[in-house]
Design a protein around this motif. Structure first.
Motif, PDB file in Angstrom:
ATOM      1  N   LEU A 191       0.827  -1.202   0.000  1.00  0.00           N
ATOM      2  CA  LEU A 191       0.000   0.000   0.000  1.00  0.00           C
ATOM      3  C   LEU A 191       0.864   1.256   0.000  1.00  0.00           C
ATOM      4  O   LEU A 191       0.652   2.176  -0.802  1.00  0.00           O
ATOM      5  N   MET A 192       1.858   1.315   0.896  1.00  0.00           N
ATOM      6  CA  MET A 192       2.686   2.523   1.029  1.00  0.00           C
ATOM      7  C   MET A 192       3.536   2.770  -0.214  1.00  0.00           C
ATOM      8  O   MET A 192       3.672   3.906  -0.665  1.00  0.00           O
ATOM      9  N   THR A 193       4.121   1.707  -0.770  1.00  0.00           N
ATOM     10  CA  THR A 193       4.968   1.908  -1.947  1.00  0.00           C
ATOM     11  C   THR A 193       4.121   2.394  -3.124  1.00  0.00           C
ATOM     12  O   THR A 193       4.579   3.189  -3.942  1.00  0.00           O
ATOM     13  N   SER A 194       2.857   1.948  -3.191  1.00  0.00           N
ATOM     14  CA  SER A 194       1.965   2.396  -4.260  1.00  0.00           C
ATOM     15  C   SER A 194       1.499   3.828  -4.009  1.00  0.00           C
ATOM     16  O   SER A 194       1.348   4.617  -4.948  1.00  0.00           O
ATOM     17  N   GLN A 195       1.281   4.184  -2.728  1.00  0.00           N
ATOM     18  CA  GLN A 195       0.855   5.551  -2.413  1.00  0.00           C
ATOM     19  C   GLN A 195       1.940   6.574  -2.741  1.00  0.00           C
ATOM     20  O   GLN A 195       1.636   7.712  -3.098  1.00  0.00           O
ATOM     21  N   ILE A 196       3.208   6.176  -2.612  1.00  0.00           N
ATOM     22  CA  ILE A 196       4.294   7.080  -3.001  1.00  0.00           C
ATOM     23  C   ILE A 196       4.145   7.479  -4.464  1.00  0.00           C
ATOM     24  O   ILE A 196       4.459   8.598  -4.860  1.00  0.00           O
ATOM     25  N   GLU A 197       3.620   6.554  -5.274  1.00  0.00           N
ATOM     26  CA  GLU A 197       3.437   6.810  -6.703  1.00  0.00           C
ATOM     27  C   GLU A 197       2.072   7.415  -7.020  1.00  0.00           C
ATOM     28  O   GLU A 197       1.711   7.555  -8.185  1.00  0.00           O
ATOM     29  N   GLY A 198       1.277   7.733  -5.978  1.00  0.00           N
ATOM     30  CA  GLY A 198       0.045   8.475  -6.205  1.00  0.00           C
ATOM     31  C   GLY A 198      -1.252   7.697  -6.112  1.00  0.00           C
ATOM     32  O   GLY A 198      -2.326   8.281  -6.305  1.00  0.00           O
ATOM     33  N   THR A 199      -1.222   6.401  -5.837  1.00  0.00           N
ATOM     34  CA  THR A 199      -2.484   5.676  -5.700  1.00  0.00           C
ATOM     35  C   THR A 199      -3.177   6.084  -4.401  1.00  0.00           C
ATOM     36  O   THR A 199      -2.523   6.447  -3.427  1.00  0.00           O
ATOM     37  N   GLN A 200      -4.504   5.998  -4.413  1.00  0.00           N
ATOM     38  CA  GLN A 200      -5.304   6.460  -3.280  1.00  0.00           C
ATOM     39  C   GLN A 200      -5.925   5.319  -2.477  1.00  0.00           C
ATOM     40  O   GLN A 200      -6.722   5.558  -1.568  1.00  0.00           O
ATOM     41  N   ALA A 201      -5.601   4.082  -2.798  1.00  0.00           N
ATOM     42  CA  ALA A 201      -6.208   2.937  -2.117  1.00  0.00           C
ATOM     43  C   ALA A 201      -5.851   2.933  -0.635  1.00  0.00           C
ATOM     44  O   ALA A 201      -4.792   3.408  -0.230  1.00  0.00           O
TER      45      ALA A 201
ATOM     46  N   LEU B 103      19.229 -10.401   6.387  1.00  0.00           N
ATOM     47  CA  LEU B 103      19.045  -9.322   7.366  1.00  0.00           C
ATOM     48  C   LEU B 103      17.707  -9.426   8.093  1.00  0.00           C
ATOM     49  O   LEU B 103      17.554  -8.912   9.202  1.00  0.00           O
ATOM     50  N   LEU B 104      16.738 -10.079   7.466  1.00  0.00           N
ATOM     51  CA  LEU B 104      15.414 -10.246   8.048  1.00  0.00           C
ATOM     52  C   LEU B 104      14.852 -11.556   7.501  1.00  0.00           C
ATOM     53  O   LEU B 104      14.755 -11.708   6.283  1.00  0.00           O
ATOM     54  N   PRO B 105      14.498 -12.499   8.383  1.00  0.00           N
ATOM     55  CA  PRO B 105      14.069 -13.816   7.903  1.00  0.00           C
ATOM     56  C   PRO B 105      12.729 -13.778   7.174  1.00  0.00           C
ATOM     57  O   PRO B 105      12.447 -14.619   6.334  1.00  0.00           O
ATOM     58  N   GLU B 106      11.899 -12.810   7.518  1.00  0.00           N
ATOM     59  CA  GLU B 106      10.589 -12.648   6.883  1.00  0.00           C
ATOM     60  C   GLU B 106      10.365 -11.159   6.619  1.00  0.00           C
ATOM     61  O   GLU B 106      10.892 -10.315   7.348  1.00  0.00           O
ATOM     62  N   PRO B 107       9.579 -10.811   5.590  1.00  0.00           N
ATOM     63  CA  PRO B 107       9.350  -9.393   5.265  1.00  0.00           C
ATOM     64  C   PRO B 107       8.369  -8.730   6.233  1.00  0.00           C
ATOM     65  O   PRO B 107       7.228  -8.442   5.913  1.00  0.00           O
ATOM     66  N   LEU B 108       8.846  -8.486   7.451  1.00  0.00           N
ATOM     67  CA  LEU B 108       8.004  -7.951   8.524  1.00  0.00           C
ATOM     68  C   LEU B 108       8.032  -6.429   8.600  1.00  0.00           C
ATOM     69  O   LEU B 108       7.263  -5.824   9.335  1.00  0.00           O
ATOM     70  N   MET B 109       8.950  -5.812   7.859  1.00  0.00           N
ATOM     71  CA  MET B 109       9.142  -4.367   7.967  1.00  0.00           C
ATOM     72  C   MET B 109       8.599  -3.684   6.716  1.00  0.00           C
ATOM     73  O   MET B 109       8.827  -4.148   5.604  1.00  0.00           O
ATOM     74  N   TYR B 110       7.885  -2.592   6.904  1.00  0.00           N
ATOM     75  CA  TYR B 110       7.350  -1.842   5.764  1.00  0.00           C
ATOM     76  C   TYR B 110       8.089  -0.507   5.672  1.00  0.00           C
ATOM     77  O   TYR B 110       7.618   0.536   6.145  1.00  0.00           O
ATOM     78  N   LEU B 111       9.268  -0.547   5.053  1.00  0.00           N
ATOM     79  CA  LEU B 111      10.128   0.644   4.941  1.00  0.00           C
ATOM     80  C   LEU B 111       9.465   1.743   4.116  1.00  0.00           C
ATOM     81  O   LEU B 111       9.728   2.923   4.330  1.00  0.00           O
ATOM     82  N   SER B 112       8.600   1.368   3.180  1.00  0.00           N
ATOM     83  CA  SER B 112       7.954   2.387   2.344  1.00  0.00           C
ATOM     84  C   SER B 112       7.108   3.354   3.164  1.00  0.00           C
ATOM     85  O   SER B 112       6.867   4.478   2.731  1.00  0.00           O
ATOM     86  N   GLY B 113       6.653   2.929   4.348  1.00  0.00           N
ATOM     87  CA  GLY B 113       5.929   3.852   5.217  1.00  0.00           C
ATOM     88  C   GLY B 113       6.814   5.014   5.634  1.00  0.00           C
ATOM     89  O   GLY B 113       6.398   6.182   5.625  1.00  0.00           O
TER      90      GLY B 113
END
Length: 382
Positions: free
Chosen positions: A75-85, A239-249
């Motif tokens: 969601l966050m990575t898409s919002q950076i590009e202008g999506t409104q979802a 560096l992280l065993p599972e994708p638990l971090m949302y850096l795009s936020g």
């Protein structure tokens, strides 16, 4: 001394001469990247990732953590590009409900599919490694049927692109000419897979992201693909065993600074400024994800206790409750299928959770009712 990070080449595109920037291969040189830019920050970021992994290990099911974290990143990575979802839009779409901004939601779900493709390949011994081919395959999914679907999905660009402005001649930034993209990506691939550990893995992730964005290898979707590459490299380098971090936020919250740092690498040679910003972002994003996990786990545990004490609680209501973190909005038909039970049993299970205030019915209808685990969604949407 100001570092030079690339050279300019002049060529003609759209009938006018254009100066395109061609980055030098990684790692930074003349001078080499200063350790003072990453020493303490790298240690702090790695500690934050280690704490995040440890906290995730204390939760009964990592699946529902991944469900929420991957969707927040998408969601966050898409919002950076202008999506409104929104997250609710995403959950509604997954529940089979009609959403108003279908195109935006589709862009987010495409990112999820592209992400899964990359992750599946990295975890399969016979899968593709991080490579141009894998990124092209992911890019094909990313642009499938959405904005940009006519811009060569899954293919490296064959024409000049640009950032900002109405044409290359007045652009803010002009990436390398198309004929140089394959060799630049080959250099980047070599850097990713080169042996040796002169630089910490997190620092290398930071360098790769800027290099990818500078090459801008696709006609559309470069920002999302570059951020997807960050998540892939965190797993690739352990560096992280599972994708638990949302850096795009974090990047969305500091979007102007994010873009300024990318630009300063090209114009000022300021790799140190970017690396410091990136490492701080990892530390903050990991700490935020850790806090969210604790809050979500606390909510789920408290609601589970209340359910266990309810006199009408049944095996079906217990099973439904355990599905909620990966199905926070649902129809009765959806849970009937998920539980493999009858409609009256599914309805009775939902009624128990509704009486406890764990879920709420959101349509106000007698038929085709939709339920929402709203407290959970509200926590995720903070």
């Amino acid at each position: 001394m100001k570092r030079v990070t690339g050279s300019y080449t002049t060529h003609t595109t759209l009938g006018e001469p254009v100066k395109a920037f061609v980055p030098f291969p990684l790692p930074p040189a003349e001078p080499a990247l200063a350790e003072t830019a990453w020493g303490e920050r790298n240690r702090a970021a790695q500690m934050a990732l280690a704490r995040l992994s440890a906290v995730a290990g204390l939760v009964p099911s990592v699946d529902w953590l991944l469900y929420s974290a991957i969707r927040k990143e998408a969601l966050m990575t898409s919002q950076i590009e202008g999506t409104q979802a929104t997250l609710t839009d995403l959950f509604d779409e997954e529940a089979g409900l009609v959403v108003s901004n279908t195109d935006d939601v589709e862009e987010v779900t495409n990112y999820l599919q592209a992400f899964r493709l990359v992750q599946d390949n990295l975890r399969d011994p016979a899968g593709l490694p991080i490579s141009v081919r894998l990124l092209c395959n992911a890019h094909r999914l990313l642009l499938n049927g959405v904005r940009g679907t006519g811009k060569q999905p899954g293919e490296l660009r064959r024409s000049q692109n640009w950032i900002g402005g109405t044409r290359p001649g007045n652009a803010v930034f002009v990436p390398p000419p198309a004929d140089q993209v394959p060799s630049l990506l080959a250099d980047l691939e070599r850097f990713i897979h080169a042996p040796g550990d002169e630089l910490p893995a997190l620092v290398k992730v930071a360098l790769v992201h800027v290099q990818f964005e500078t090459v801008h290898p696709f006609l559309d979707g470069n920002g999302r693909m570059g951020r997807l590459l960050i998540a892939a490299l965190l797993e690739h380098w352990g560096l992280l065993p599972e994708p638990l971090m949302y850096l795009s936020g974090y990047l969305k919250q500091h979007q102007g600074t994010y873009y300024r740092h990318l630009s300063a690498v090209r114009t000022e040679g300021d790799w140190e400024g970017w690396v410091g910003f990136f490492l701080e972002g990892v530390e903050v994003a990991a700490a935020r994800a850790e806090q969210d996990i604790v809050a979500l786990a606390t909510l789920v545990a408290a609601d589970r206790r209340r359910l266990l004490q309810h006199p009408q609680a049944s095996p079906a209501s217990y099973r439904l409750f355990e599905l909620l973190p990966t199905m926070p909005r649902f129809s009765l038909e959806r849970i009937r299928q998920a539980l493999g039970t009858t409609f009256p049993t599914a309805s009775a299970a939902a009624k128990v959770l509704q009486e406890l205030g764990i879920v709420t019915e959101v349509t106000g209808q007698k038929k085709n009712r939709i339920f929402s685990y709203q407290a959970y969604i509200d926590l995720l949407s903070r």
